[in-house]
Design a protein around this motif. Structure first.
Motif, PDB file in Angstrom:
ATOM      1  N   ALA A 156      15.847  -6.142  21.444  1.00  0.00           N
ATOM      2  CA  ALA A 156      15.485  -6.350  20.042  1.00  0.00           C
ATOM      3  C   ALA A 156      15.568  -4.995  19.338  1.00  0.00           C
ATOM      4  O   ALA A 156      15.461  -3.951  19.986  1.00  0.00           O
ATOM      5  N   PRO A 157      15.759  -4.963  18.014  1.00  0.00           N
ATOM      6  CA  PRO A 157      15.862  -3.680  17.305  1.00  0.00           C
ATOM      7  C   PRO A 157      14.651  -2.759  17.529  1.00  0.00           C
ATOM      8  O   PRO A 157      14.809  -1.547  17.571  1.00  0.00           O
ATOM      9  N   ASN A 158      13.456  -3.332  17.692  1.00  0.00           N
ATOM     10  CA  ASN A 158      12.279  -2.485  17.911  1.00  0.00           C
ATOM     11  C   ASN A 158      12.249  -1.886  19.312  1.00  0.00           C
ATOM     12  O   ASN A 158      11.414  -1.035  19.605  1.00  0.00           O
ATOM     13  N   ASN A 159      13.172  -2.306  20.190  1.00  0.00           N
ATOM     14  CA  ASN A 159      13.260  -1.747  21.541  1.00  0.00           C
ATOM     15  C   ASN A 159      14.469  -0.845  21.730  1.00  0.00           C
ATOM     16  O   ASN A 159      14.840  -0.526  22.845  1.00  0.00           O
ATOM     17  N   ILE A 160      15.096  -0.433  20.633  1.00  0.00           N
ATOM     18  CA  ILE A 160      16.233   0.492  20.692  1.00  0.00           C
ATOM     19  C   ILE A 160      15.810   1.793  20.014  1.00  0.00           C
ATOM     20  O   ILE A 160      15.440   1.798  18.840  1.00  0.00           O
ATOM     21  N   TYR A 161      15.841   2.887  20.764  1.00  0.00           N
ATOM     22  CA  TYR A 161      15.422   4.197  20.252  1.00  0.00           C
ATOM     23  C   TYR A 161      16.559   5.191  20.352  1.00  0.00           C
ATOM     24  O   TYR A 161      17.405   5.104  21.233  1.00  0.00           O
ATOM     25  N   ASN A 162      16.548   6.146  19.445  1.00  0.00           N
ATOM     26  CA  ASN A 162      17.510   7.250  19.450  1.00  0.00           C
ATOM     27  C   ASN A 162      16.734   8.553  19.565  1.00  0.00           C
ATOM     28  O   ASN A 162      15.768   8.772  18.829  1.00  0.00           O
ATOM     29  N   VAL A 163      17.142   9.408  20.496  1.00  0.00           N
ATOM     30  CA  VAL A 163      16.499  10.707  20.709  1.00  0.00           C
ATOM     31  C   VAL A 163      17.506  11.790  20.354  1.00  0.00           C
ATOM     32  O   VAL A 163      18.677  11.710  20.743  1.00  0.00           O
ATOM     33  N   ASP A 164      17.055  12.804  19.644  1.00  0.00           N
ATOM     34  CA  ASP A 164      17.915  13.945  19.327  1.00  0.00           C
ATOM     35  C   ASP A 164      17.052  15.174  19.093  1.00  0.00           C
ATOM     36  O   ASP A 164      15.837  15.071  18.927  1.00  0.00           O
ATOM     37  N   GLU A 165      17.709  16.316  19.068  1.00  0.00           N
ATOM     38  CA  GLU A 165      17.033  17.592  18.844  1.00  0.00           C
ATOM     39  C   GLU A 165      17.550  18.213  17.565  1.00  0.00           C
ATOM     40  O   GLU A 165      18.694  18.006  17.183  1.00  0.00           O
ATOM     41  N   THR A 166      16.701  18.987  16.944  1.00  0.00           N
ATOM     42  CA  THR A 166      17.110  19.785  15.801  1.00  0.00           C
ATOM     43  C   THR A 166      16.366  21.110  15.860  1.00  0.00           C
ATOM     44  O   THR A 166      15.262  21.181  16.394  1.00  0.00           O
ATOM     45  N   GLY A 167      16.979  22.137  15.336  1.00  0.00           N
ATOM     46  CA  GLY A 167      16.360  23.455  15.335  1.00  0.00           C
ATOM     47  C   GLY A 167      15.643  23.727  14.035  1.00  0.00           C
ATOM     48  O   GLY A 167      16.105  23.357  12.960  1.00  0.00           O
ATOM     49  N   LYS A 168      14.491  24.330  14.146  1.00  0.00           N
ATOM     50  CA  LYS A 168      13.735  24.797  12.990  1.00  0.00           C
ATOM     51  C   LYS A 168      13.704  26.315  13.081  1.00  0.00           C
ATOM     52  O   LYS A 168      13.529  26.874  14.154  1.00  0.00           O
ATOM     53  N   THR A 169      13.868  26.979  11.985  1.00  0.00           N
ATOM     54  CA  THR A 169      13.853  28.439  11.994  1.00  0.00           C
ATOM     55  C   THR A 169      12.768  28.948  11.061  1.00  0.00           C
ATOM     56  O   THR A 169      12.332  28.238  10.153  1.00  0.00           O
ATOM     57  N   THR A 170      12.346  30.169  11.298  1.00  0.00           N
ATOM     58  CA  THR A 170      11.324  30.779  10.433  1.00  0.00           C
ATOM     59  C   THR A 170      11.945  31.347   9.160  1.00  0.00           C
ATOM     60  O   THR A 170      11.232  31.841   8.296  1.00  0.00           O
ATOM     61  N   LEU A 219      20.429   9.806  14.164  1.00  0.00           N
ATOM     62  CA  LEU A 219      19.396  10.692  13.626  1.00  0.00           C
ATOM     63  C   LEU A 219      19.979  11.816  12.776  1.00  0.00           C
ATOM     64  O   LEU A 219      19.357  12.247  11.811  1.00  0.00           O
ATOM     65  N   ASP A 220      21.170  12.310  13.135  1.00  0.00           N
ATOM     66  CA  ASP A 220      21.767  13.405  12.367  1.00  0.00           C
ATOM     67  C   ASP A 220      21.973  13.027  10.912  1.00  0.00           C
ATOM     68  O   ASP A 220      21.690  13.795  10.009  1.00  0.00           O
ATOM     69  N   VAL A 221      22.478  11.842  10.677  1.00  0.00           N
ATOM     70  CA  VAL A 221      22.816  11.427   9.320  1.00  0.00           C
ATOM     71  C   VAL A 221      21.609  10.891   8.564  1.00  0.00           C
ATOM     72  O   VAL A 221      21.295  11.320   7.461  1.00  0.00           O
ATOM     73  N   SER A 222      20.905   9.946   9.171  1.00  0.00           N
ATOM     74  CA  SER A 222      19.878   9.213   8.433  1.00  0.00           C
ATOM     75  C   SER A 222      18.517   9.881   8.396  1.00  0.00           C
ATOM     76  O   SER A 222      17.724   9.590   7.512  1.00  0.00           O
ATOM     77  N   VAL A 223      18.213  10.757   9.347  1.00  0.00           N
ATOM     78  CA  VAL A 223      16.871  11.335   9.402  1.00  0.00           C
ATOM     79  C   VAL A 223      16.882  12.860   9.238  1.00  0.00           C
ATOM     80  O   VAL A 223      16.184  13.399   8.394  1.00  0.00           O
ATOM     81  N   VAL A 271      13.340  33.129  14.024  1.00  0.00           N
ATOM     82  CA  VAL A 271      13.134  32.667  15.384  1.00  0.00           C
ATOM     83  C   VAL A 271      13.361  31.167  15.380  1.00  0.00           C
ATOM     84  O   VAL A 271      12.957  30.471  14.447  1.00  0.00           O
ATOM     85  N   ASN A 272      13.997  30.649  16.421  1.00  0.00           N
ATOM     86  CA  ASN A 272      14.321  29.230  16.478  1.00  0.00           C
ATOM     87  C   ASN A 272      13.270  28.453  17.259  1.00  0.00           C
ATOM     88  O   ASN A 272      12.867  28.855  18.339  1.00  0.00           O
ATOM     89  N   ILE A 273      12.826  27.346  16.698  1.00  0.00           N
ATOM     90  CA  ILE A 273      11.919  26.401  17.361  1.00  0.00           C
ATOM     91  C   ILE A 273      12.665  25.073  17.411  1.00  0.00           C
ATOM     92  O   ILE A 273      13.204  24.624  16.397  1.00  0.00           O
ATOM     93  N   THR A 274      12.714  24.443  18.576  1.00  0.00           N
ATOM     94  CA  THR A 274      13.420  23.170  18.713  1.00  0.00           C
ATOM     95  C   THR A 274      12.442  22.018  18.549  1.00  0.00           C
ATOM     96  O   THR A 274      11.334  22.064  19.071  1.00  0.00           O
ATOM     97  N   MET A 275      12.873  20.999  17.829  1.00  0.00           N
ATOM     98  CA  MET A 275      12.086  19.785  17.690  1.00  0.00           C
ATOM     99  C   MET A 275      12.882  18.636  18.298  1.00  0.00           C
ATOM    100  O   MET A 275      14.045  18.430  17.955  1.00  0.00           O
ATOM    101  N   ILE A 276      12.248  17.899  19.230  1.00  0.00           N
ATOM    102  CA  ILE A 276      12.852  16.687  19.778  1.00  0.00           C
ATOM    103  C   ILE A 276      12.194  15.511  19.068  1.00  0.00           C
ATOM    104  O   ILE A 276      10.967  15.390  19.067  1.00  0.00           O
TER     105      ILE A 276
END
Length: 199
Positions: free
Chosen positions: A7-21, A159-163, A47-52
């Motif tokens: 079901a759509p509520n059981n499909i997840y997407n995981v990705d990382e993005t970098g945050k910098t100061t 996640l890259d495009v929509s979030v 400095v780079n901080i990664t967010m998953i």
């Protein structure tokens, strides 16, 4: 999909993005003919901080994981972060196999998949994401892993495009507001969690 009928509520997407100061200052409106227009920014080298992050097909999300560029993680690094956020430390500030497994345990805790009600997790096939311990963890907890083909995540990664696109805009706005409220102070890794929380 045919085998598990997710079901759509059981499909997840995981990705990382970098945050910098260091942030990208917003555009500035100035009268025509003005040659020098300035804006504050945090510093020249950040400095780079990664967010998953992890979001389902219907928009539910798992609290993120922030990976700080330190040898040891301290709880105060998460002050002001979104509720449920977990933290970790890795000297370069990037994710690795160990940190990704730590995130998957966090994911399993929140989503509560079972073998009777499996969850599909989509992610890119970076080396840090694929390991035997991760596959064993997923199998034993009812998580079905599916990676994108190599060199296609820029087209297939939802996640890259929509979030992450809109999120980075809100992050830069939050950084600009923080700098206006704290003139002369550079942003350090200890403010990033609070700014992520606002964004």
């Amino acid at each position: 999909m045919e085998k598990y009928n997710f079901a759509p509520n059981n499909i997840y997407n995981v990705d990382e993005t970098g945050k910098t100061t260091v942030h990208v200052p917003p555009r500035i409106i100035a009268p025509k003919g003005i040659k020098q227009v300035g804006s504050m920014t945090s510093g020249e080298r950040g400095v780079n901080i990664t967010m998953i992050a992890c979001i389902s097909a219907i928009g539910n999300h798992v609290p993120p994981m922030l990976i700080f560029p330190r040898v040891h993680f301290k709880e105060h690094m998460l002050n002001g972060a979104p509720p449920g956020t977990v933290g970790a430390a890795n000297p370069p500030g990037w994710s690795n196999e160990e940190k990704f497994i730590q995130f998957m345990k966090h994911f399993i805790k929140y989503v509560k998949p079972t073998k009777d009600n499996p969850i599909l997790v989509l992610f890119d096939n970076h080396d840090s994401h694929i390991s035997i311990p991760l596959i064993n963890l997923a199998k034993s907890n009812g998580v079905v892993l599916l990676t994108f083909p190599p060199h296609t995540s820029h087209k297939l990664q939802p996640l890259d495009v929509s979030v992450f696109g809109p999120y980075k805009t809100f992050y830069n706005q939050a950084v600009s507001e923080w700098m206006l409220q704290n003139p002369g102070k550079p942003i350090s890794i200890y403010q990033v969690a609070e700014i992520v929380g606002k964004a």
